[in-house]
Design an enzyme around this catalytic site. Structure first.
Site, short mmCIF file in Angstrom:
data_model
loop_
_atom_site.label_atom_id
_atom_site.label_comp_id
_atom_site.label_asym_id
_atom_site.label_seq_id
_atom_site.Cartn_x
_atom_site.Cartn_y
_atom_site.Cartn_z
CB SER A 155 -2.11 71.52 5.29
OG SER A 155 -2.76 71.86 4.03
CD GLU A 156 -6.88 70.28 2.33
OE1 GLU A 156 -6.58 70.74 3.57
OE2 GLU A 156 -7.62 71.08 1.66
#
Lengths: 232, 219
Positions: free
Chosen positions: B46-47
């Protein structure tokens, strides 16, 4: 070198109308809550805020928007905030939207002495308008410039008197790069410890990037999207 | 019958391969994590700064410091790692993430994608989408074939402001699996019970239809 200041009042001394601030955090995760509350008290106006998001109506940077203290927001995503929407549509608030990875890298570059860099993100879109394009390895890239700020305000889990910082979980996000890019960087921490207590092997942000550090009085740590599963 | 959102996620999950690092966008893409095929291992990135994202926490175990890019509370799997946003997008732009799954408002037959802005309406921002689509080698778009007014979102050219150009390779909708190559959509599979005629009628872009179009296998 002792970087400790007594409290949030002392930490934020020197922040004036019209300045550019970087404010760490992703959504409401890892935001410097105590410093934001103090900025509301100070009533400083015409601020340019560089922060991935703009908080929600009644928490985070949303509090500064409520008081109309912000002239311009530089962010990647601002969708959770009705007051923000109102000010933006009425033209009271300038907004510069930047791809998230570009925003992170522009802060990092600002702190690392790299004035600009090429990235593929945004090529062929409206954010590339007016920017230099160059082809590397057969692929077009756009030129993006570094960002710096008069003050960077970051939030860490633990910090020591030298200004060394350790972040917790995904509350790290933009904080380390913003710490690098502030002319003066203020770190608010949950736990302030004497030098030597943090293992030098596991420090995320070296104290050289931090000018002032203090232990926040209280942390609400509000959750934006509480999502759970049932025990089965 | 057209697939529901979980059906779309199940079909996309069949594209996962053992050992891949995968970034899932908000909405239908997030559901893909619920349908990882047996016998393979993938790690979700997840960025906002985690690799090794686990399921949502049990009630009472939420941690405000542990969220995904949709700002939802999550858990970390054994072997997970946290990092800052610059390093995170280094993983993405550096093509260390093998698959990106994201939603879209429109996709065009040359692989353009629009998913961040509707002019004249509230602009929420692109978040990490522009970085993701500009860099990922393998992008699958999860979307509905038509908008609420019944107009096709599978187009010759996008009408909305673009997020990225020439980057989408595959689209999975409630009706079909489409591949994009040589400037055209190619119909690979149809949803169980959905006719080729229905897909053709709901696709505005150029669509290549082979003689035989197999049904998706969804359990």
């Amino acid at each position: 070198m002792n970087k400790v200041v007594k409290n949030v009042e002392e930490a934020l001394k020197g922040i004036e109308d019209g300045m550019t601030l970087m404010v760490g955090g992703f959504g409401l995760c890892g935001i410097p809550e105590n410093s934001i509350a103090r900025l509301v008290e100070m009533g400083t106006k015409n601020l340019t805020c560089i922060s991935n998001n703009a908080g929600v109506d009644d928490f985070g940077l949303g509090l500064l928007l409520q008081g109309k203290q912000v002239k311009k927001m530089i962010s990647s995503y601002v969708g959770e905030n009705a007051e923000f929407e109102r000010q933006m549509l009425s033209g009271e608030l300038e907004v510069d939207l930047i791809p998230q990875g570009t925003l992170a890298e522009r802060c990092r570059a600002g702190g690392a002495g790299i004035p600009a860099f090429f990235t593929p993100a945004g090529y062929g879109t409206e954010i590339a308008e007016g920017k230099e394009v160059r082809v590397f390895n057969g692929k077009p890239h756009i030129l993006e410039e570094a960002l710096t700020a008069d003050f960077a305000i970051v939030k860490a889990w633990k910090g020591d008197t030298e200004g060394n910082l350790v972040f917790k979980a995904t509350a790290r996000n933009f904080n380390p790069m913003m710490a690098m890019a502030g002319k003066i960087t203020i770190a608010e921490v949950e736990e302030l410890v004497p030098a030597g207590e943090l293992d030098p092997n596991f420090i995320h942000t070296p104290g050289i990037f931090v000018q002032r550090i203090f232990q926040g009085e209280k942390f609400e740590k509000r959750i934006e999207q509480r999502t759970t599963r049932k025990k089965g | 019958m057209a697939l529901d959102k979980d059906g779309i996620a199940k079909r996309i999950a069949q594209e996962l391969r053992d050992g891949w690092y995968v970034n899932l966008g908000i909405g239908i893409p997030t559901l893909v994590a619920n349908y990882i095929p047996e016998g393979i291992e993938v790690e979700f990135q997840s960025e906002n700064g985690i690799l090794g994202m686990g399921p949502f926490p049990f009630e009472g175990e939420e941690d405000a410091d542990l969220i995904n890019a949709g700002k939802q509370t999550i858990t970390a799997r054994k072997g997970a790692v946290f990092f800052d946003s610059a390093l995170s997008f280094g993983m993405i732009r550096g093509q260390h993430v093998q698959l990106t799954v994201l939603g879209a408002m429109e996709v065009s037959q040359n692989g353009d994608i629009a998913n961040w802005k509707i002019p004249g309406k509230m602009v929420k921002g692109m978040g990490g989408a522009m970085d993701l689509v500009a860099s990922a080698e393998n992008i699958i778009v999860a979307m509905m074939h038509s908008n609420k007014a019944g107009e096709s979102k599978i187009l010759k050219e996008c009408t909305l402001p673009l997020t990225g150009v020439g980057c989408v390779k595959k689209v999975v909708t409630e009706l079909a699996v489409l591949e994009i190559k040589e400037g055209k959509f190619h119909l690979l599979e149809r949803a169980p019970g959905v006719s080729v005629e229905e897909i053709v009628s709901k696709t505005e872009g150029d669509l290549v239809v082979p003689d035989v179009v197999p049904e998706m296998k969804i359990d």
